[in-house]
Motif scaffolding. Structure first.
Motif, PDB file in Angstrom:
ATOM      1  N   PHE A   1       0.729  -1.289   0.042  1.00  0.00           N
ATOM      2  CA  PHE A   1      -0.007   0.043  -0.195  1.00  0.00           C
ATOM      3  C   PHE A   1       0.909   1.406   0.093  1.00  0.00           C
ATOM      4  N   ALA A   2       1.847   1.272   0.888  1.00  0.00           N
ATOM      5  CA  ALA A   2       2.737   2.282   0.701  1.00  0.00           C
ATOM      6  C   ALA A   2       3.296   2.816  -0.660  1.00  0.00           C
ATOM      7  N   ARG A   3       3.907   1.543  -1.183  1.00  0.00           N
ATOM      8  CA  ARG A   3       4.470   1.803  -2.463  1.00  0.00           C
ATOM      9  C   ARG A   3       3.392   2.286  -3.631  1.00  0.00           C
ATOM     10  N   VAL A   4       2.080   1.867  -3.549  1.00  0.00           N
ATOM     11  CA  VAL A   4       1.284   2.383  -4.708  1.00  0.00           C
ATOM     12  C   VAL A   4       0.954   3.878  -4.067  1.00  0.00           C
ATOM     13  N   ALA A   5       0.734   4.241  -2.792  1.00  0.00           N
ATOM     14  CA  ALA A   5       0.452   5.275  -2.375  1.00  0.00           C
ATOM     15  C   ALA A   5       1.272   6.294  -2.724  1.00  0.00           C
ATOM     16  N   GLN A   6       2.585   6.232  -2.621  1.00  0.00           N
ATOM     17  CA  GLN A   6       3.764   7.090  -2.812  1.00  0.00           C
ATOM     18  C   GLN A   6       3.660   7.372  -4.177  1.00  0.00           C
ATOM     19  N   HIS A   7       3.256   6.257  -5.110  1.00  0.00           N
ATOM     20  CA  HIS A   7       3.630   6.377  -6.597  1.00  0.00           C
ATOM     21  C   HIS A   7       2.469   7.326  -7.176  1.00  0.00           C
ATOM     22  N   THR A   8       1.145   7.036  -6.547  1.00  0.00           N
ATOM     23  CA  THR A   8      -0.094   7.603  -6.979  1.00  0.00           C
ATOM     24  C   THR A   8      -0.207   8.803  -6.771  1.00  0.00           C
ATOM     25  N   ALA A   9       0.080   9.260  -5.341  1.00  0.00           N
ATOM     26  CA  ALA A   9      -0.311  10.603  -4.748  1.00  0.00           C
ATOM     27  C   ALA A   9       1.000  11.456  -4.321  1.00  0.00           C
TER      28      ALA A   9
ATOM     29  N   SER B   1       4.570  11.969  -2.327  1.00  0.00           N
ATOM     30  CA  SER B   1       5.306  11.857  -0.874  1.00  0.00           C
ATOM     31  C   SER B   1       4.535  12.180   0.402  1.00  0.00           C
ATOM     32  N   THR B   2       3.773  13.631  -0.121  1.00  0.00           N
ATOM     33  CA  THR B   2       3.498  14.137   1.377  1.00  0.00           C
ATOM     34  C   THR B   2       1.881  13.788   1.410  1.00  0.00           C
ATOM     35  N   THR B   3       1.140  13.690   0.354  1.00  0.00           N
ATOM     36  CA  THR B   3      -0.176  13.200   0.277  1.00  0.00           C
ATOM     37  C   THR B   3      -0.299  11.608   0.287  1.00  0.00           C
ATOM     38  N   GLY B   4       0.630  11.096  -0.117  1.00  0.00           N
ATOM     39  CA  GLY B   4       0.668   9.698   0.121  1.00  0.00           C
ATOM     40  C   GLY B   4       0.907   9.160   1.453  1.00  0.00           C
ATOM     41  N   SER B   5       1.991   9.932   2.031  1.00  0.00           N
ATOM     42  CA  SER B   5       2.078   9.524   3.606  1.00  0.00           C
ATOM     43  C   SER B   5       0.928   9.893   4.505  1.00  0.00           C
TER      44      SER B   5
ATOM     45  N   ALA C   1      -5.291  -1.057  -7.251  1.00  0.00           N
ATOM     46  CA  ALA C   1      -4.937  -0.181  -5.947  1.00  0.00           C
ATOM     47  C   ALA C   1      -4.570   1.527  -6.365  1.00  0.00           C
ATOM     48  N   GLY C   2      -3.798   1.371  -7.445  1.00  0.00           N
ATOM     49  CA  GLY C   2      -3.715   2.763  -7.833  1.00  0.00           C
ATOM     50  C   GLY C   2      -4.765   3.599  -8.339  1.00  0.00           C
ATOM     51  N   LEU C   3      -5.603   2.870  -9.011  1.00  0.00           N
ATOM     52  CA  LEU C   3      -6.714   3.249  -9.658  1.00  0.00           C
ATOM     53  C   LEU C   3      -7.880   3.931  -8.271  1.00  0.00           C
ATOM     54  N   LEU C   4      -8.069   2.897  -7.481  1.00  0.00           N
ATOM     55  CA  LEU C   4      -8.801   3.579  -6.379  1.00  0.00           C
ATOM     56  C   LEU C   4      -8.324   4.543  -5.594  1.00  0.00           C
ATOM     57  N   LEU C   5      -6.874   4.708  -5.463  1.00  0.00           N
ATOM     58  CA  LEU C   5      -6.207   5.716  -4.577  1.00  0.00           C
ATOM     59  C   LEU C   5      -6.252   6.771  -5.530  1.00  0.00           C
TER      60      LEU C   5
ATOM     61  N   PRO D   1      -7.739  13.368  -4.405  1.00  0.00           N
ATOM     62  CA  PRO D   1      -8.069  14.555  -4.116  1.00  0.00           C
ATOM     63  C   PRO D   1      -8.211  14.877  -2.771  1.00  0.00           C
ATOM     64  N   CYS D   2      -9.198  13.972  -2.153  1.00  0.00           N
ATOM     65  CA  CYS D   2      -9.614  14.056  -0.576  1.00  0.00           C
ATOM     66  C   CYS D   2      -8.368  14.083   0.265  1.00  0.00           C
ATOM     67  N   ALA D   3      -7.279  13.290   0.126  1.00  0.00           N
ATOM     68  CA  ALA D   3      -6.164  13.410   0.991  1.00  0.00           C
ATOM     69  C   ALA D   3      -5.545  14.995   0.755  1.00  0.00           C
ATOM     70  N   TRP D   4      -5.647  15.302  -0.652  1.00  0.00           N
ATOM     71  CA  TRP D   4      -4.935  16.598  -0.841  1.00  0.00           C
ATOM     72  C   TRP D   4      -5.660  17.696   0.115  1.00  0.00           C
ATOM     73  N   TRP D   5      -7.044  17.499   0.055  1.00  0.00           N
ATOM     74  CA  TRP D   5      -7.723  18.705   0.538  1.00  0.00           C
ATOM     75  C   TRP D   5      -7.513  18.436   2.241  1.00  0.00           C
ATOM     76  N   ILE D   6      -7.213  17.521   2.905  1.00  0.00           N
ATOM     77  CA  ILE D   6      -7.038  17.626   4.237  1.00  0.00           C
ATOM     78  C   ILE D   6      -5.725  17.965   4.342  1.00  0.00           C
ATOM     79  N   GLN D   7      -4.556  17.786   3.541  1.00  0.00           N
ATOM     80  CA  GLN D   7      -3.360  18.251   3.767  1.00  0.00           C
ATOM     81  C   GLN D   7      -3.205  19.567   3.465  1.00  0.00           C
ATOM     82  N   ARG D   8      -4.013  20.140   2.461  1.00  0.00           N
ATOM     83  CA  ARG D   8      -4.012  21.624   2.188  1.00  0.00           C
ATOM     84  C   ARG D   8      -4.539  22.433   3.435  1.00  0.00           C
TER      85      ARG D   8
END
Length: 558
Positions: A164-172, A174-178, A397-401, A406-413
């Protein structure tokens, strides 16, 4: 409450008079209220918890891990290394012969992640710790050597987390993926200390700690899907129980997770038995069980925050919901306001005791990001299940993430923007006075909402907004808090007199501008000292308490 308080007192004082006094007072109170059953349950549960805690303390005293120990330390990692400062990481180590996990500081930042559940060893030095607990020790070492990777269920769980960490970092990124890793699986190893501080200052750090909300969303999603397949109620409970066990194995045994899990199990048992239990009763059972199973829970801030937030929501939600709804606020927003305010008010005293400050923007931040939390939990969990599948796992998993990025980006921003305000937090102090101030502020907020004093509440909110945005500083009505300096230039002197007398102008031979003067030996005086010289250069006395009136004073060696 009796069980928790008594165990806390034993682990804090390592004496018997205070926990016994707490049990006696609570029992007398229950009897005076004509609740003999509560008195019996309280005495029984407290006796069990205190007995187990005392046995563990005895085992800890007999262990070789004592202050002054130097030698090889080996065991299993209960947590992945977390970076807490530059070139410094922190883990919890389960060591044979020691009754509780050993906190271990490692003077290293790992280039490659070390998975939770790995067997490790190091040459460690053990020191005494002031932190309350079964064994008041902390270990440190220069490096950590992995002797074997995780095995069995731990290996499967680590495979899910790593995929999951690998796909999240690749898709979103570093910051949003974490952030996705933290919100879905409770894995904060990818977050920098700076980002963790941003979430703490805005009251959003609970999103990075898997808790009751995550458990409720996962179990609710399973019930919903089972309902679509027209599965019987008993089989829905079985499906939910399996999902709950799998969820806990993947995210780990954090205090908030365990508390929510036991409450969830009790709720499922209630469904099977066709009974309806009070939420506060389920929480009480969860607290008693966890304090007996793991005595360290009684002094865990994470556990206390989780329980306090739950109590706040359960107790204050009905009180706050009706007046907010009567004011014309739409139902979903009114419920979100009641939940956010209830949790914030209940946890504010604990936050003050931890950090000496409370987040001013917490309620606003939680309301703004509320709509993004559930999609991340549900879709993110589906992505975590798909990620380890060979061949197609990364793609699915990449498609789902991609959908929830955008939801994670919204929280981070949101967190970054609110943390960037002039005063996102209000300093109140970490002593008893600060705790009482935080509790009193919360009580006034609840009182104003519950009686519908919207004009007074509007004034209070306006004051909070003016403070957070720094308008008070502009008009001279507040303390001008300077921003944190990157690589500050400081001059170190021996005494306060030298700090006040030293020449800091361009011709003084100091090589240019000086940001602060640090005093090496601050004399122990009761009179507060100013925070700056007459020319405006800050004077820093390490270990002294900084007051909101612009002075600093000695705090007894802290």
């Amino acid at each position: 409450m009796i069980t928790w308080c008594a165990t806390w007192a034993l682990l804090t004082t390592h004496t018997w008079w205070l926990p016994v006094a707490i049990v006696v007072v609570m029992v007398l109170l229950a009897l005076s209220l004509k609740q003999p059953g509560q008195a019996v349950v309280g005495v029984s549960a407290s006796s069990a918890a205190l007995g187990v805690a005392a046995l563990r303390m005895r085992q800890a005293r007999a262990s070789r891990i004592q202050p002054g120990f130097r030698g090889e330390l080996s065991g299993r990692l209960l947590t992945a290394p977390k970076t807490v400062a530059e070139d410094l990481s922190f883990v919890q180590l389960e060591t044979p012969g020691h009754p509780v996990a050993v906190p271990l500081l490692i003077r290293d930042v790992f280039a490659q992640p070390v998975p939770r559940g790995s067997m490790v060893q190091c040459q460690a030095t053990v020191s005494g710790s002031q932190r309350p607990g079964v064994a008041q020790v902390i270990a440190s070492c220069d490096s950590l050597h992995v002797t074997s990777p995780p095995k069995g269920v731990a290996a499967v769980a680590e495979g899910v987390r790593a995929s999951f960490a690998r796909v999240a970092q690749h898709t979103a990124g570093s910051t949003t993926g974490s952030l996705l890793q933290a919100m879905v699986l409770g894995d904060t190893s990818g977050q920098s200390p700076q980002m963790r501080q941003v979430y703490q200052h805005t009251g959003l750090s609970h999103l990075s700690a898997v808790s009751g909300a995550n458990v409720a969303i996962v179990v609710g999603a399973v019930f919903f899907l089972a309902g679509l397949w027209r599965v019987s109620m008993r089989w829905r409970v079985v499906w939910a129980a399996v999902a709950l066990v799998g969820f806990v194995l993947i995210v780990g045994f954090e205090p908030s997770v365990l508390r929510a899990t036991i409450s969830g199990v009790l709720a499922l048992v209630g469904v099977v038995a066709a009974t309806r239990q009070e939420a506060i009763h389920g929480l009480a059972v969860a607290v008693i069980v966890l304090v007996i199973v793991d005595s360290e829970m009684a002094v865990s801030y994470g556990f206390a925050l989780s329980v306090a937030a739950t109590v706040g929501i359960v107790a204050l939600h009905p009180l706050l919901l009706k007046p907010v709804a009567r004011a014309g606020v739409p139902g979903p927003i009114a419920r979100a306001v009641a939940v956010a305010v209830g949790a914030d008010v209940a946890t504010a005293p604990l936050v003050a005791s931890m950090a000496g400050q409370i987040p001013v923007v917490s309620v606003v931040a939680n309301l703004v990001v509320a709509v993004a939390v559930a999609p991340i939990t549900v879709v993110g969990m589906a992505a975590a299940v798909c990620a380890p599948v060979p061949v197609v796992g990364d793609v699915v998993a990449g498609l789902l993430l991609t959908v929830i990025a955008p939801c994670a980006w919204w929280i981070q921003r949101t967190a970054t923007a609110l943390a960037g305000l002039a005063h996102p937090t209000l300093p109140v102090g970490d002593d008893l006075g600060g705790i009482l101030i935080a509790a009193l502020m919360g009580a006034w907020l609840v009182a104003l909402i519950s009686v519908g004093a919207w004009r007074r509440l509007g004034v209070l909110v306006s004051v909070g907004v003016l403070y957070a945005t720094g308008v008070f500083g502009v008009v001279g009505l507040g303390v001008d808090v300077q921003p944190v300096l990157e690589n500050p230039r400081v001059v170190v002197v021996d005494t306060v007199a030298e700090a006040e007398a030293i020449e800091l102008n361009e011709g003084a031979g100091l090589g240019g501008h000086v940001d602060a003067v640090v005093v090496r030996h601050c004399r122990q005086v009761s009179k507060p000292r100013p925070l700056q010289r007459v020319d405006g250069v800050p004077v820093v006395c390490p270990g002294w308490r900084v007051h909101v009136d612009g002075t600093q004073s000695f705090t007894g060696g802290q």
